[in-house]
Design a protein around this motif. Structure first.
Motif, PDB file in Angstrom:
ATOM      1  N   VAL A   1      31.777   1.986  10.530  1.00 48.56           N
ATOM      2  CA  VAL A   1      33.305   1.690  10.775  1.00 48.56           C
ATOM      3  C   VAL A   1      33.590   0.422  11.672  1.00 48.56           C
ATOM      4  N   ALA A   2      32.711   0.864  12.785  1.00 46.48           N
ATOM      5  CA  ALA A   2      33.149  -0.303  13.657  1.00 46.48           C
ATOM      6  C   ALA A   2      32.867  -1.807  13.259  1.00 46.48           C
ATOM      7  N   PHE A   3      31.791  -1.708  12.772  1.00 47.71           N
ATOM      8  CA  PHE A   3      31.273  -3.072  12.358  1.00 47.71           C
ATOM      9  C   PHE A   3      32.015  -3.526  11.125  1.00 47.71           C
ATOM     10  N   SER A   4      32.494  -2.555  10.131  1.00 42.78           N
ATOM     11  CA  SER A   4      33.430  -3.125   9.028  1.00 42.78           C
ATOM     12  C   SER A   4      34.986  -3.320   9.605  1.00 42.78           C
ATOM     13  N   SER A   5      35.176  -2.787  10.661  1.00 45.53           N
ATOM     14  CA  SER A   5      36.623  -3.003  11.156  1.00 45.53           C
ATOM     15  C   SER A   5      37.028  -4.336  11.367  1.00 45.53           C
ATOM     16  N   ALA A   6      36.190  -5.198  12.097  1.00 40.81           N
ATOM     17  CA  ALA A   6      36.194  -6.518  12.493  1.00 40.81           C
ATOM     18  C   ALA A   6      36.247  -7.343  11.095  1.00 40.81           C
ATOM     19  N   THR A   7      35.561  -7.171  10.149  1.00 42.79           N
ATOM     20  CA  THR A   7      35.872  -7.724   8.832  1.00 42.79           C
ATOM     21  C   THR A   7      37.029  -7.430   8.292  1.00 42.79           C
ATOM     22  N   VAL A   8      37.138  -6.089   8.135  1.00 37.11           N
ATOM     23  CA  VAL A   8      38.424  -5.569   7.250  1.00 37.11           C
ATOM     24  C   VAL A   8      39.640  -6.138   7.824  1.00 37.11           C
ATOM     25  N   VAL A   9      39.701  -6.399   9.119  1.00 36.28           N
ATOM     26  CA  VAL A   9      41.046  -6.919   9.863  1.00 36.28           C
ATOM     27  C   VAL A   9      41.058  -8.220   9.506  1.00 36.28           C
ATOM     28  N   ARG A  10      39.963  -9.056   9.608  1.00 38.44           N
ATOM     29  CA  ARG A  10      40.041 -10.394   9.558  1.00 38.44           C
ATOM     30  C   ARG A  10      40.245 -10.767   8.053  1.00 38.44           C
ATOM     31  N   THR A  11      39.644 -10.011   7.127  1.00 38.95           N
ATOM     32  CA  THR A  11      39.761 -10.608   5.646  1.00 38.95           C
ATOM     33  C   THR A  11      40.911  -9.766   5.050  1.00 38.95           C
ATOM     34  N   ALA A  12      41.700  -8.956   5.826  1.00 38.86           N
ATOM     35  CA  ALA A  12      42.691  -7.954   5.072  1.00 38.86           C
ATOM     36  C   ALA A  12      42.271  -7.454   3.687  1.00 38.86           C
ATOM     37  N   PHE A  13      41.179  -6.597   3.915  1.00 38.32           N
ATOM     38  CA  PHE A  13      40.658  -5.999   2.776  1.00 38.32           C
ATOM     39  C   PHE A  13      40.382  -7.073   1.484  1.00 38.32           C
TER      40      PHE A  13
END
Length: 311
Positions: A228-240
């Motif tokens: 979740v921690a590593f995914s959060s940075a990408t999820v926030v930057r790419t907006a899912f």
């Protein structure tokens, strides 16, 4: 034949197991970790060996740091690899604009420097602690704000788009929905795994093995937390991965989210330290600069790539 009896050509490898003369030297460990190239555990320990005395000394003074590193680093590396496979950091960028990325980075560094300057001049120890809490708070809250804000922006874009464009947007919408379900499924799994491990550890009569059983039961929850921690940075930057729906959607979401976060921070933590004029500038300058950069990005999408809000 040469006098050494080795023939007219030099050996392919230098003696004593040295590096190949034609291969470029490997980057330092800290730079590889910064750039995302996480080496395997064996290579990491070899890099932190006796030759790296200043790095190895804290680990050799006590066995627990070394044990913690050996135990958690493989989990973190595995979770990071899987997170980037599910949420590719650059897979969403169909239209890359180096100038926009450069301006975004400069704006972020200026905002960080301004925040640190205000805290250094007017802040107290409580303000510094509150800044760290706000960072964690934003990291946890931003994906949920995205989940609530993105549907509203999507509805607006669908109403603006033509009928032909809506068909293509629906195809990209499925990818975004899968990303949302995967992320929040992992997010929800973390407390469930912790509760399951606690329940199993409490009911197991392990005796002297209890100190070993409980960490072993917590390993799935720890791996999922890293994911979740590593995914959060990408999820926030790419907006899912909503760029697949519309190229301007991440910029629109960034311009809205920054005002939502500013309002929530003001309601929860109050205004920043300093005189009223400094407080007003600190509250407004950040959201205004993000909105200005987002609007500039949307304008460049329209003028350079022909991507407007209507399609």
């Amino acid at each position: 034949m040469t006098s050494g009896g080795q023939g007219p050509y030099p050996p392919p490898w230098p003696p004593n197991g040295g590096p190949h003369p034609y291969l470029p030297p490997r980057a330092p460990l800290w730079r590889r970790l910064r750039d995302g190239e996480w080496p395997p555990t064996r290579e990491l320990l070899r890099q932190l060996g006796p030759r790296r005395g200043c790095l190895a000394a804290p680990l050799l003074c006590c066995a627990w740091p070394l044990f913690f590193l050996v135990l958690t680093y493989p989990l973190a590396r595995s979770a990071r690899i899987r997170a980037h496979a599910v949420f590719p950091p650059d897979g969403h960028q169909r239209l890359q604009d180096p100038q926009v990325l450069r301006v975004q980075q400069i704006r972020a560094w200026i905002a960080l420097a301004a925040s640190l300057l205000i805290l250094s001049v007017y802040g107290t120890s409580e303000d510094w602690n509150e800044m760290q809490e706000q960072f964690v708070f934003r990291l946890v809250l931003t994906p949920w704000l995205l989940l609530l804000t993105a549907p509203l922006v999507l509805v607006l874009l669908f109403r603006l788009a033509s009928a032909h464009r809506r068909t293509a947007m629906r195809a990209g919408l499925r990818t975004a929905v899968r990303a949302v379900l995967c992320y929040f499924g992992a997010f929800t799994a973390v407390p469930l795994l912790v509760l399951a491990a606690t329940y199993l550890g409490r009911d197991m009569n392990a005796g002297v093995l209890t100190p070993l059983v409980m960490p072993a039961l917590m390993l799935p929850a720890l791996w999922m937390l890293f994911f979740v921690a590593f995914s959060s940075a990408t999820v926030v930057r790419t907006a899912f991965s909503t760029t697949r729906v519309h190229a301007a959607l991440p910029a629109l979401l960034a311009g809205l989210l920054v005002w939502e976060l500013a309002g929530i921070n003001l309601a929860v933590s109050g205004p920043p330290p300093g005189p009223p004029l400094i407080q007003l500038a600190a509250l407004v300058a950040g959201p205004l600069s993000v909105s200005a950069v987002a609007w500039w990005e949307i304008d460049r999408l329209r003028t350079r790539h022909g991507v407007g809000l209507r399609g």
